[in-house]
Design an enzyme around this catalytic site. Structure first.
Site, mmCIF file in Angstrom:
data_model
loop_
_atom_site.group_PDB
_atom_site.id
_atom_site.type_symbol
_atom_site.label_atom_id
_atom_site.label_comp_id
_atom_site.label_asym_id
_atom_site.label_seq_id
_atom_site.Cartn_x
_atom_site.Cartn_y
_atom_site.Cartn_z
ATOM 1 N N THR A 94 18.818 -20.371 13.108
ATOM 2 C CA THR A 94 17.790 -20.201 13.882
ATOM 3 C C THR A 94 16.659 -19.686 13.352
ATOM 4 O OG1 THR A 94 18.128 -17.868 14.837
ATOM 5 C CG2 THR A 94 19.505 -19.692 15.763
ATOM 6 N N LYS A 118 13.790 -16.455 8.209
ATOM 7 C CA LYS A 118 13.127 -15.435 7.173
ATOM 8 C C LYS A 118 12.884 -14.184 7.875
ATOM 9 C CE LYS A 118 10.436 -19.392 5.580
ATOM 10 N NZ LYS A 118 10.833 -20.235 6.562
ATOM 11 N N GLU A 145 18.979 -18.014 0.174
ATOM 12 C CA GLU A 145 18.402 -18.804 -0.721
ATOM 13 C C GLU A 145 17.412 -19.758 -0.108
ATOM 14 O OE1 GLU A 145 16.608 -19.652 -3.731
ATOM 15 O OE2 GLU A 145 18.682 -19.468 -4.725
ATOM 16 N N LEU A 152 15.667 -25.289 -3.204
ATOM 17 C CA LEU A 152 15.193 -24.742 -4.701
ATOM 18 C C LEU A 152 15.686 -23.665 -4.851
ATOM 19 C CD1 LEU A 152 11.445 -26.137 -4.627
ATOM 20 C CD2 LEU A 152 13.349 -27.299 -5.250
ATOM 21 N N GLY A 207 4.445 -35.352 11.208
ATOM 22 C CA GLY A 207 5.569 -34.015 11.491
ATOM 23 C C GLY A 207 5.401 -33.000 10.349
ATOM 24 N N ASP A 221 3.668 -17.924 7.230
ATOM 25 C CA ASP A 221 4.782 -18.593 6.553
ATOM 26 C C ASP A 221 5.037 -18.144 5.142
ATOM 27 O OD1 ASP A 221 7.328 -20.236 6.600
ATOM 28 O OD2 ASP A 221 6.144 -21.391 5.128
ATOM 29 N N LYS A 225 7.345 -15.332 2.814
ATOM 30 C CA LYS A 225 8.055 -15.979 1.613
ATOM 31 C C LYS A 225 7.916 -15.003 0.659
ATOM 32 C CE LYS A 225 8.563 -20.799 3.002
ATOM 33 N NZ LYS A 225 8.269 -22.288 2.643
ATOM 34 N N GLY A 348 12.490 -29.501 4.834
ATOM 35 C CA GLY A 348 13.340 -30.910 5.355
ATOM 36 C C GLY A 348 14.634 -30.218 5.690
#
Length: 365
Positions: A94, A118, A145, A152, A207, A221, A225, A348
């Site tokens: 989620t 996150k 990860e 990645l 999208g 976002d 990160k 994705g």
């Protein structure tokens, strides 16, 4: 030779059955037998399944079985159900803060956590410290990860560098697949190009953006990160009291549109500001550069920031990116003067679920 010790399968409890969750369940249930994992719980927004010995579901039947369940989702009950199991991991697919807030409790009970969420690792210092302490006390591991680059190898690469004694100088990259696509299309070496608003509109139609594109353009976002990576570097482990909100950020949402709550209206009105973005693009072209929305963790300068920056048309951020790729450069004492570059699809469901699966395998190999 002594006989190889038989290790029981790792019990897996999955929370969240959206795009990433569904893909993860499919990958999990498609592993050849004997699998090192046993699926013991599924929790969606509307229902739940639990069996300590393993659910009787396949990749073709789990949805209908979960839909038919009369058991309502109850995360605290899940904590109690999983606690008696010897080897168990919770996978949180989620983006919910409420689930992230439970990580310290799971870890204290000896339950591993693997997640692309996150929130816990980019939020308050208090929650992050609770996670570290709970993990230290119980020995349970938290694996994240896929919080930065989907599948990645970004987070583990950084952790391995730090653990092996390499000195991190700077990390810089295009961390947002949405921002990558937008500026790959908008800012190129060619003299002509589409308007900024038209590129955002197409990205939304494909999208690539959130339902409300401002949720991408505001840079939050990328800041999340960056905070996740920064906290893996000892220098910055306690430097972000408010997590991602402590990161210096340049939002690309025009101030006049900050109060617009409807995504369609936002896109319709964005063309009012095309001239401002055209000016930025023209200035970059005049310098032989392109625009890229990048994140930087500069250890030597003590700076963590998300910003729109200019890069030479010969720079990898200009020449190597395509579509919605991510690209991250690690400048370290060992990787100098040429940095280590990690590049590829950074978004994705399939690659994100693969990143989570990679974390699960770290618990059994």
């Amino acid at each position: 030779m002594p006989a190889k010790r038989s290790v029981p399968p790792l019990s897996v409890a999955v929370i969240g059955t959206g795009l990433v969750g569904s893909e993860l369940i499919s990958q999990l249930l498609s592993l050849p037998s004997p699998s090192p994992f046993i699926l013991v719980a599924l929790v969606s927004l509307t229902g739940s399944l639990f069996s300590p010995t393993g659910l009787s579901v396949t990749k073709d039947t789990w949805r209908s079985t979960l839909k038919a369940s009369n058991a309502k989702p109850d995360l605290q009950a899940l904590v109690e159900q999983l606690s008696p199991l010897d080897r168990v991991v919770v996978v949180d697919n989620t983006a919910a803060q409420a689930v992230a807030d439970l990580y310290p409790e799971f870890l204290r009970r000896g339950i591993h956590v693997a997640t692309p969420n996150k929130k816990a690792f980019s939020g308050s210092q208090e929650l992050y410290d609770q996670i570290l302490q709970a993990s230290k006390e119980s020995g349970a591991r938290w694996l994240n990860e896929s919080t930065v680059g989907a599948g990645l190898p970004v987070v583990q690469t950084l952790k391995d560098m730090v653990a092996s004694g390499d000195k991190i100088k700077k990390i810089e990259g295009v961390f947002s697949g949405t921002m990558s696509y937008i500026f790959n299309e908008f800012s190129t070496a060619s003299p002509d190009g589409p308007s900024f608003s038209s590129v955002v509109r197409v990205a939304k139609e494909k999208g690539y953006t959130e339902p409300h594109p401002a949720d991408d353009l505001n840079g939050a976002d990328v800041c999340r990160k960056l905070s996740i990576l920064a906290r893996s570097i000892p220098t910055f482990q306690n430097a972000l009291p408010e997590g991602y909100k402590s990161v210096a950020n340049r939002s690309l949402v025009p101030p006049a549109l900050e109060s617009v709550t409807n995504g369609a209206e936002f896109v319709d009105r964005l063309n009012e500001f095309d001239a401002e973005f055209d000016k930025l693009r023209s200035e970059a072209r005049a310098e032989g550069s392109v625009l890229r929305f990048v994140g930087v963790v500069d250890v030597e300068q003590g700076v963590i920031k998300a910003d729109l920056a200019k890069y030479s048309v010969t720079h990898p951020f200009a020449t190597s990116l395509g579509g919605s790729d991510n690209i991250i450069m690690f400048h370290t004492e060992r990787y100098s003067p040429r940095p280590l570059i990690v590049q590829g699809a950074g978004a994705g469901a399939a690659v994100t679920a693969m990143g989570v699966m990679g974390d699960l395998f770290k618990l059994v190999l």
